[in-house]
Design an enzyme around this catalytic site. Structure first.
Site, PDB file in Angstrom:
ATOM      1  N   GLY A 248      -6.022   4.146   0.893  1.00 50.51           N
ATOM      2  CA  GLY A 248      -5.227   5.220   0.303  1.00 50.51           C
ATOM      3  C   GLY A 248      -4.821   6.327   1.252  1.00 50.51           C
ATOM      4  O   GLY A 248      -4.131   7.264   0.837  1.00 50.51           O
ATOM      5  N   GLU A 282     -10.914   0.754   3.496  1.00 49.79           N
ATOM      6  CA  GLU A 282      -9.877  -0.282   3.381  1.00 49.79           C
ATOM      7  C   GLU A 282      -8.479   0.301   3.573  1.00 49.79           C
ATOM      8  O   GLU A 282      -7.632   0.213   2.686  1.00 49.79           O
ATOM      9  CB  GLU A 282      -9.938  -0.919   1.981  1.00 49.79           C
ATOM     10  CG  GLU A 282     -11.284  -1.474   1.561  1.00 49.79           C
ATOM     11  CD  GLU A 282     -11.352  -1.794   0.065  1.00 49.79           C
ATOM     12  OE1 GLU A 282     -10.503  -1.303  -0.713  1.00 49.79           O
ATOM     13  OE2 GLU A 282     -12.255  -2.537  -0.313  1.00 49.79           O
ATOM     14  N   PRO A 283      -8.188   0.900   4.708  1.00 51.67           N
ATOM     15  CA  PRO A 283      -6.853   1.464   4.888  1.00 51.67           C
ATOM     16  C   PRO A 283      -5.817   0.375   5.181  1.00 51.67           C
ATOM     17  O   PRO A 283      -6.091  -0.549   5.942  1.00 51.67           O
ATOM     18  CB  PRO A 283      -7.023   2.367   6.117  1.00 51.67           C
ATOM     19  CG  PRO A 283      -8.119   1.719   6.895  1.00 51.67           C
ATOM     20  CD  PRO A 283      -9.031   1.044   5.901  1.00 51.67           C
ATOM     21  N   GLY A 284      -4.672   0.459   4.539  1.00 53.33           N
ATOM     22  CA  GLY A 284      -3.562  -0.441   4.843  1.00 53.33           C
ATOM     23  C   GLY A 284      -2.427   0.364   5.449  1.00 53.33           C
ATOM     24  O   GLY A 284      -2.134   0.302   6.636  1.00 53.33           O
ATOM     25  N   TYR A 325       9.441   2.802  -6.026  1.00 52.46           N
ATOM     26  CA  TYR A 325       8.683   4.062  -6.078  1.00 52.46           C
ATOM     27  C   TYR A 325       9.537   5.289  -5.801  1.00 52.46           C
ATOM     28  O   TYR A 325       8.981   6.350  -5.478  1.00 52.46           O
ATOM     29  CB  TYR A 325       7.579   4.072  -5.006  1.00 52.46           C
ATOM     30  CG  TYR A 325       6.652   2.895  -4.947  1.00 52.46           C
ATOM     31  CD1 TYR A 325       5.923   2.493  -6.065  1.00 52.46           C
ATOM     32  CD2 TYR A 325       6.473   2.210  -3.756  1.00 52.46           C
ATOM     33  CE1 TYR A 325       5.049   1.427  -5.976  1.00 52.46           C
ATOM     34  CE2 TYR A 325       5.589   1.146  -3.663  1.00 52.46           C
ATOM     35  CZ  TYR A 325       4.876   0.753  -4.781  1.00 52.46           C
ATOM     36  OH  TYR A 325       4.001  -0.286  -4.692  1.00 52.46           O
ATOM     37  N   CYS A 353      23.427  -6.805  -5.961  1.00 52.51           N
ATOM     38  CA  CYS A 353      24.149  -6.400  -7.162  1.00 52.51           C
ATOM     39  C   CYS A 353      23.232  -5.684  -8.150  1.00 52.51           C
ATOM     40  O   CYS A 353      22.910  -6.198  -9.226  1.00 52.51           O
ATOM     41  CB  CYS A 353      24.774  -7.619  -7.811  1.00 52.51           C
ATOM     42  SG  CYS A 353      25.836  -8.482  -6.661  1.00 52.51           S
ATOM     43  N   TYR A 382       4.022  -2.243   3.162  1.00 51.61           N
ATOM     44  CA  TYR A 382       4.669  -2.516   1.871  1.00 51.61           C
ATOM     45  C   TYR A 382       6.174  -2.695   2.056  1.00 51.61           C
ATOM     46  O   TYR A 382       6.963  -2.352   1.172  1.00 51.61           O
ATOM     47  CB  TYR A 382       4.319  -1.428   0.844  1.00 51.61           C
ATOM     48  CG  TYR A 382       2.823  -1.248   0.720  1.00 51.61           C
ATOM     49  CD1 TYR A 382       2.055  -2.220   0.083  1.00 51.61           C
ATOM     50  CD2 TYR A 382       2.160  -0.160   1.280  1.00 51.61           C
ATOM     51  CE1 TYR A 382       0.675  -2.104  -0.001  1.00 51.61           C
ATOM     52  CE2 TYR A 382       0.781  -0.030   1.206  1.00 51.61           C
ATOM     53  CZ  TYR A 382       0.047  -1.000   0.562  1.00 51.61           C
ATOM     54  OH  TYR A 382      -1.318  -0.881   0.488  1.00 51.61           O
TER      55      TYR A 382
END
Ligand SMILES: *Cc1c(COP(=O)(O)O)cnc(C)c1O
Length: 425
Positions: A248, A282-284, A325, A353, A382
């Site tokens: 996070g 758990e950093p992404g 988002y 489209c 992401y």
């Protein structure tokens, strides 16, 4: 009129000799070789992010398990394995990728709210470090599967600490309204019940409260709750030896501050430093977002009333975050704007489209012409992992830059690849 054009604010991305480069490689050179659109990553930037985090966490007994869902490219995973990272996975597909990239099974943490029996069996057979469990029914499934294949499952209970991460609602996961984890109030009893099962080796607690968190306060609240839970579990005479603090950690999309990792690490020391537990994070996004970007070419410009549109060859299927988002990625022209160039308002859109196929409205870009290249920055996390083939558009290429050189780390998924899935049955 003087204008502040938007310039890269992230390490290893910047203008050199009048054009945008990643490390020492000009974007135009990559585009000339492979065509557009493509994702580009800086190996040095990835390594620097890991080093920065590790330096901040110095002195703690803590393992960094990179969240594979942020970007699962094999070459990036193997780079991270070489940097000593473990992996946080949420599916068998991610486990296969992590193992293929050389991650030791003993450093893989299996998270996720909906693991299938097949995934549980595969993880137990591979010997992953732990399964992070999110419901009592999942505990039942793990007991059953483990019993059937004659294994004992090492399990950590994911708790929902009911803390608001103060981020976008669609990436908030740790309040009681979200589907994730076991309710805080039920945690100790569930832990005790799980620990009593013979197929389960209950070792700890996990949390993950959301993504793109730039304020340390919600982390502190969460880690304080974890410390309380640890005490409550021990007070029942149960053992607990692992705490998984989730990911996070937020980054900077617009040049404002991302998470202060020094303060984050200090928060861990103050709340959990004396917990006697082995810690995992758990950093992404923190590791990969700023190290990647999407490069696109301007196909057309057009005016609709007062609005000027630039239509580029990348679209929402390549980078979904704006549509999903309302995310705004910075746009940097690949040719450095002249000092006296005028900034014009422009609405940057893709060819798909859907009206949601837009990267946003910008007022800091120079006039863009057909054939010009633009970079959508901070797109390493992401981005490629969320891409789809909507509108029968191929999955795009990914390129890794290291110093003066660059190489393809994913080729384009061709129309032939796609047709084969439906034709050669
Ligand atoms: C998505 C996810 C992460 C990574 O989140 P980032 O915001 O990218 O750091 C970590 N742990 C779990 C359980 C996740 O679902």
């Amino acid at each position: 009129m003087t204008t502040e054009f938007s310039r890269p604010h992230v390490a290893y991305f910047g203008y050199k000799n009048g054009e945008l480069a990643v490390e020492n490689v000009a974007i135009s050179a990559i585009a000339a070789k492979y065509g557009t659109p493509f994702y580009v990553y800086s190996a040095a930037a990835v390594r620097e992010r890991v080093a920065k985090l590790r330096a901040a966490l110095d002195g703690l007994d803590i393992q960094i398990c990179y969240a594979v869902k942020a970007n699962n490219n094999l070459s990036l995973l193997s780079l991270l394995v070489n940097e000593g990272c473990g992996m946080d996975i949420v599916s068998d597909g991610e486990m296969q990728r992590a193992l293929t990239a050389g991650a030791p099974a003993g450093k893989i943490v299996f998270s996720g709210v909906g693991k299938t029996d097949e995934e549980i069996a595969a993880a137990l057979n591979a010997g992953v470090h732990q399964l992070n469990v999110e419901s009592i029914e999942e505990l039942d499934a793990i007991s059953r599967v483990a019993g059937k294949i004659g294994k004992v499952a090492t399990v950590v209970l994911r708790v929902n600490p009911d803390v608001d991460a103060l981020t976008h609602p669609k990436i908030t996961t740790g309040t009681s309204k979200n589907k994730f984890g076991i309710a805080y109030a039920d945690a100790v009893n569930t832990y005790a019940a799980a620990a009593a099962r013979k197929e389960i080796n209950m070792v700890g607690i996990a949390v993950h409260i959301g993504s793109q968190i730039t304020d340390v306060a919600p982390f502190r609240q969460t880690f304080e709750r974890l410390a309380q839970l640890t005490q409550a579990i021990r007070a029942k005479g149960l053992t607990i030896s692992r705490l998984d603090l989730g990911g996070g950690l937020g980054v900077s999309y617009d040049g404002s501050a991302g998470i202060d990792v020094i303060a984050y690490a200090q928060t861990i020391r103050e709340t959990l430093g004396d917990s006697g537990c082995a810690l995992t994070i758990e950093p992404g996004r923190f590791i990969i977002a700023e190290a990647g970007a999407l490069v696109a070419k301007v196909l057309y410009g057009k005016n609709q009333g007062n609005v000027k549109f630039s239509i580029v060859d990348a679209a929402m299927n390549d980078l979904m975050r704006p549509a999903l988002y309302d995310a705004l990625h910075p746009v940097w022209p690949v040719r450095e704007p002249a000092a006296d160039a005028e900034a014009l308002p422009v609405h940057l859109v893709g060819p798909v489209c859907e009206s949601s196929d837009t990267f946003g409205e910008f007022d800091h870009l120079p006039a863009l012409e057909r054939g010009d290249l633009v970079m959508l920055g901070v797109a390493g996390a992401y981005g490629a992992t969320m891409s789809s083939t909507y509108n029968a558009r191929p999955l795009i290429q990914e390129v890794l830059v290291e110093g003066d050189s660059f190489r393809l780390v994913r080729r384009q998924w061709t129309v032939e690849d796609a047709l084969a899935l439906e034709r050669d049955l």
